[in-house]
Scaffold this motif. Sequence first.
Motif, mmCIF file in Angstrom:
data_model
loop_
_atom_site.group_PDB
_atom_site.id
_atom_site.type_symbol
_atom_site.label_atom_id
_atom_site.label_comp_id
_atom_site.label_asym_id
_atom_site.label_seq_id
_atom_site.Cartn_x
_atom_site.Cartn_y
_atom_site.Cartn_z
ATOM 1 N N ASN A 23 0.827 -1.216 0.000
ATOM 2 C CA ASN A 23 0.000 0.000 0.000
ATOM 3 C C ASN A 23 0.856 1.259 0.000
ATOM 4 O OD1 ASN A 23 -2.585 1.096 -0.204
ATOM 5 N ND2 ASN A 23 -2.712 1.462 1.984
ATOM 6 N N ASN A 24 1.930 1.196 -0.758
ATOM 7 C CA ASN A 24 2.905 2.276 -0.873
ATOM 8 C C ASN A 24 2.301 3.432 -1.661
ATOM 9 O OD1 ASN A 24 5.132 3.739 -2.262
ATOM 10 N ND2 ASN A 24 6.350 2.348 -1.005
ATOM 11 N N LEU A 25 2.446 4.645 -1.167
ATOM 12 C CA LEU A 25 1.841 5.796 -1.834
ATOM 13 C C LEU A 25 2.383 6.007 -3.249
ATOM 14 C CD1 LEU A 25 3.690 8.637 -1.984
ATOM 15 C CD2 LEU A 25 3.300 8.554 0.441
ATOM 16 N N PHE A 26 3.568 5.480 -3.543
ATOM 17 C CA PHE A 26 4.114 5.637 -4.883
ATOM 18 C C PHE A 26 3.484 4.673 -5.887
ATOM 19 C CE2 PHE A 26 7.435 7.293 -2.080
ATOM 20 C CZ PHE A 26 7.544 8.571 -2.608
ATOM 21 N N ASP A 27 2.716 3.688 -5.395
ATOM 22 C CA ASP A 27 2.094 2.693 -6.264
ATOM 23 C C ASP A 27 0.589 2.876 -6.426
ATOM 24 O OD1 ASP A 27 4.505 1.361 -6.729
ATOM 25 O OD2 ASP A 27 4.237 0.019 -5.021
ATOM 26 N N VAL A 28 0.005 3.883 -5.783
ATOM 27 C CA VAL A 28 -1.451 4.059 -5.856
ATOM 28 C C VAL A 28 -1.797 5.178 -6.831
ATOM 29 C CG1 VAL A 28 -1.808 3.165 -3.519
ATOM 30 C CG2 VAL A 28 -1.508 5.639 -3.855
ATOM 31 N N PRO A 29 -2.929 5.067 -7.527
ATOM 32 C CA PRO A 29 -3.292 6.107 -8.504
ATOM 33 C C PRO A 29 -3.528 7.479 -7.874
ATOM 34 C CG PRO A 29 -5.055 4.469 -8.280
ATOM 35 C CD PRO A 29 -3.890 3.965 -7.489
ATOM 36 N N VAL A 52 1.092 18.511 8.739
ATOM 37 C CA VAL A 52 0.064 18.814 7.747
ATOM 38 C C VAL A 52 0.758 19.579 6.632
ATOM 39 C CG1 VAL A 52 -2.126 19.978 7.297
ATOM 40 C CG2 VAL A 52 -1.628 19.080 9.590
ATOM 41 N N GLY A 53 0.552 19.152 5.398
ATOM 42 C CA GLY A 53 1.192 19.838 4.283
ATOM 43 C C GLY A 53 0.218 20.075 3.143
ATOM 44 N N ILE A 54 0.645 20.919 2.219
ATOM 45 C CA ILE A 54 -0.143 21.181 1.014
ATOM 46 C C ILE A 54 0.751 21.060 -0.205
ATOM 47 C CG2 ILE A 54 -1.836 22.654 2.167
ATOM 48 C CD1 ILE A 54 -0.397 25.095 1.096
ATOM 49 N N THR A 55 0.159 20.622 -1.274
ATOM 50 C CA THR A 55 0.831 20.619 -2.569
ATOM 51 C C THR A 55 -0.256 20.842 -3.611
ATOM 52 O OG1 THR A 55 2.284 19.426 -4.077
ATOM 53 C CG2 THR A 55 0.815 18.068 -2.717
ATOM 54 N N THR A 56 -0.335 22.045 -4.129
ATOM 55 C CA THR A 56 -1.392 22.363 -5.084
ATOM 56 C C THR A 56 -0.878 22.446 -6.515
ATOM 57 O OG1 THR A 56 -1.085 24.730 -4.652
ATOM 58 C CG2 THR A 56 -2.805 23.595 -3.393
ATOM 59 N N LYS A 57 0.418 22.648 -6.685
ATOM 60 C CA LYS A 57 0.971 22.778 -8.030
ATOM 61 C C LYS A 57 1.701 21.523 -8.488
ATOM 62 C CE LYS A 57 1.457 27.791 -7.782
ATOM 63 N NZ LYS A 57 0.799 28.057 -6.538
ATOM 64 N N ARG A 58 1.956 20.613 -7.528
ATOM 65 C CA ARG A 58 2.644 19.358 -7.837
ATOM 66 C C ARG A 58 1.836 18.205 -7.263
ATOM 67 N NH1 ARG A 58 7.715 20.703 -4.608
ATOM 68 N NH2 ARG A 58 6.082 21.727 -3.473
ATOM 69 N N SER A 59 2.083 17.022 -7.776
ATOM 70 C CA SER A 59 1.367 15.845 -7.298
ATOM 71 C C SER A 59 1.905 15.407 -5.941
ATOM 72 C CB SER A 59 1.510 14.702 -8.301
ATOM 73 O OG SER A 59 2.857 14.246 -8.314
ATOM 74 N N TYR A 60 1.132 14.564 -5.267
ATOM 75 C CA TYR A 60 1.598 13.975 -4.016
ATOM 76 C C TYR A 60 2.896 13.196 -4.245
ATOM 77 C CZ TYR A 60 -3.002 14.940 -1.945
ATOM 78 O OH TYR A 60 -4.129 15.551 -1.455
ATOM 79 N N GLU A 61 2.961 12.487 -5.346
ATOM 80 C CA GLU A 61 4.155 11.692 -5.638
ATOM 81 C C GLU A 61 5.418 12.558 -5.650
ATOM 82 O OE1 GLU A 61 5.744 8.563 -9.006
ATOM 83 O OE2 GLU A 61 4.218 10.016 -9.584
ATOM 84 N N ILE A 62 5.375 13.665 -6.344
ATOM 85 C CA ILE A 62 6.541 14.562 -6.428
ATOM 86 C C ILE A 62 6.849 15.151 -5.061
ATOM 87 C CG2 ILE A 62 7.364 16.753 -7.379
ATOM 88 C CD1 ILE A 62 5.796 15.973 -9.967
ATOM 89 N N ARG A 63 5.827 15.573 -4.334
ATOM 90 C CA ARG A 63 6.052 16.180 -3.016
ATOM 91 C C ARG A 63 6.680 15.185 -2.047
ATOM 92 N NH1 ARG A 63 8.259 18.939 -0.088
ATOM 93 N NH2 ARG A 63 7.354 20.077 1.654
ATOM 94 N N PHE A 64 6.247 13.941 -2.102
ATOM 95 C CA PHE A 64 6.796 12.972 -1.160
ATOM 96 C C PHE A 64 8.203 12.530 -1.516
ATOM 97 C CE2 PHE A 64 2.766 13.102 0.827
ATOM 98 C CZ PHE A 64 3.084 12.846 2.160
ATOM 99 N N ARG A 65 8.581 12.632 -2.763
ATOM 100 C CA ARG A 65 9.997 12.417 -3.100
ATOM 101 C C ARG A 65 10.851 13.464 -2.377
ATOM 102 N NH1 ARG A 65 9.523 12.149 -9.414
ATOM 103 N NH2 ARG A 65 8.271 10.270 -9.589
ATOM 104 N N GLU A 66 10.361 14.698 -2.341
ATOM 105 C CA GLU A 66 11.082 15.768 -1.639
ATOM 106 C C GLU A 66 11.138 15.489 -0.133
ATOM 107 O OE1 GLU A 66 9.633 19.208 -4.799
ATOM 108 O OE2 GLU A 66 8.624 19.031 -2.863
ATOM 109 N N HIS A 67 10.020 15.047 0.438
ATOM 110 C CA HIS A 67 10.008 14.732 1.871
ATOM 111 C C HIS A 67 11.020 13.633 2.198
ATOM 112 C CE1 HIS A 67 6.930 17.288 3.465
ATOM 113 N NE2 HIS A 67 5.987 16.818 2.669
ATOM 114 N N ILE A 68 11.049 12.598 1.405
ATOM 115 C CA ILE A 68 11.978 11.496 1.670
ATOM 116 C C ILE A 68 13.420 11.977 1.586
ATOM 117 C CG2 ILE A 68 12.848 9.303 0.736
ATOM 118 C CD1 ILE A 68 9.880 8.627 0.143
ATOM 119 N N HIS A 69 13.714 12.828 0.624
ATOM 120 C CA HIS A 69 15.066 13.395 0.517
ATOM 121 C C HIS A 69 15.441 14.123 1.807
ATOM 122 C CE1 HIS A 69 18.535 15.559 -1.046
ATOM 123 N NE2 HIS A 69 17.976 16.654 -0.560
#
Length: 196
Positions: A23-29, A52-69
Amino acid sequence: MEKLFKKEIKLKTEGPFNLVGKNNLFDVPENKLSGLYLLTFKYKDGYLVEYVGITTKRSYEIRFREHIHEILSGGYKLYDLDKLMKDEDFVVWNGRFGKEKGKTIDFLNNYKKFTSFIEKLLKSYKIFFIPTDLDQRTVERIEGAIYEIFKKKNDKKVRQFIEGVRYKARRENEEPVDFILESDVKLINIPNNFQV
């Protein structure tokens, strides 16, 4: 400034999703969507919201790559989750942001020690998406209202989480709007409805 015409906003959480494993967030639509999101830990009879975060101009996938970094490079606080669950002091690294920020050299010199905390955090985070196409300012107001609720509760754990977090709550010249958050699970430190 765009004026809100809604008297009520109703959104629903999607998740929880994981950062690693099933149930990895990178694998869900849903990771292609955007909006608000919650980083949480399973805690007692529900989920304790850490961020609590927001990402309105980028997808969750892109934002979470940044968080993991940032997690891997010492940008964010690191926690001893065993101590958190026992309500003991649990911050093991203050991150590179905020008043109590650490130095990169200290993080690197202690990297081996921190890797066990990082690994456990990555496995323990439970992520909730709150997808929406609301405008940026409205999403900022929702995020800001949640952080204001956190501050008022004055809970020691939550204070540790939010120290140094920047947000943009409702301004005096903005009309309040009722917000309803529907969730299939208990979010321990967020009410189901409040004003933004």
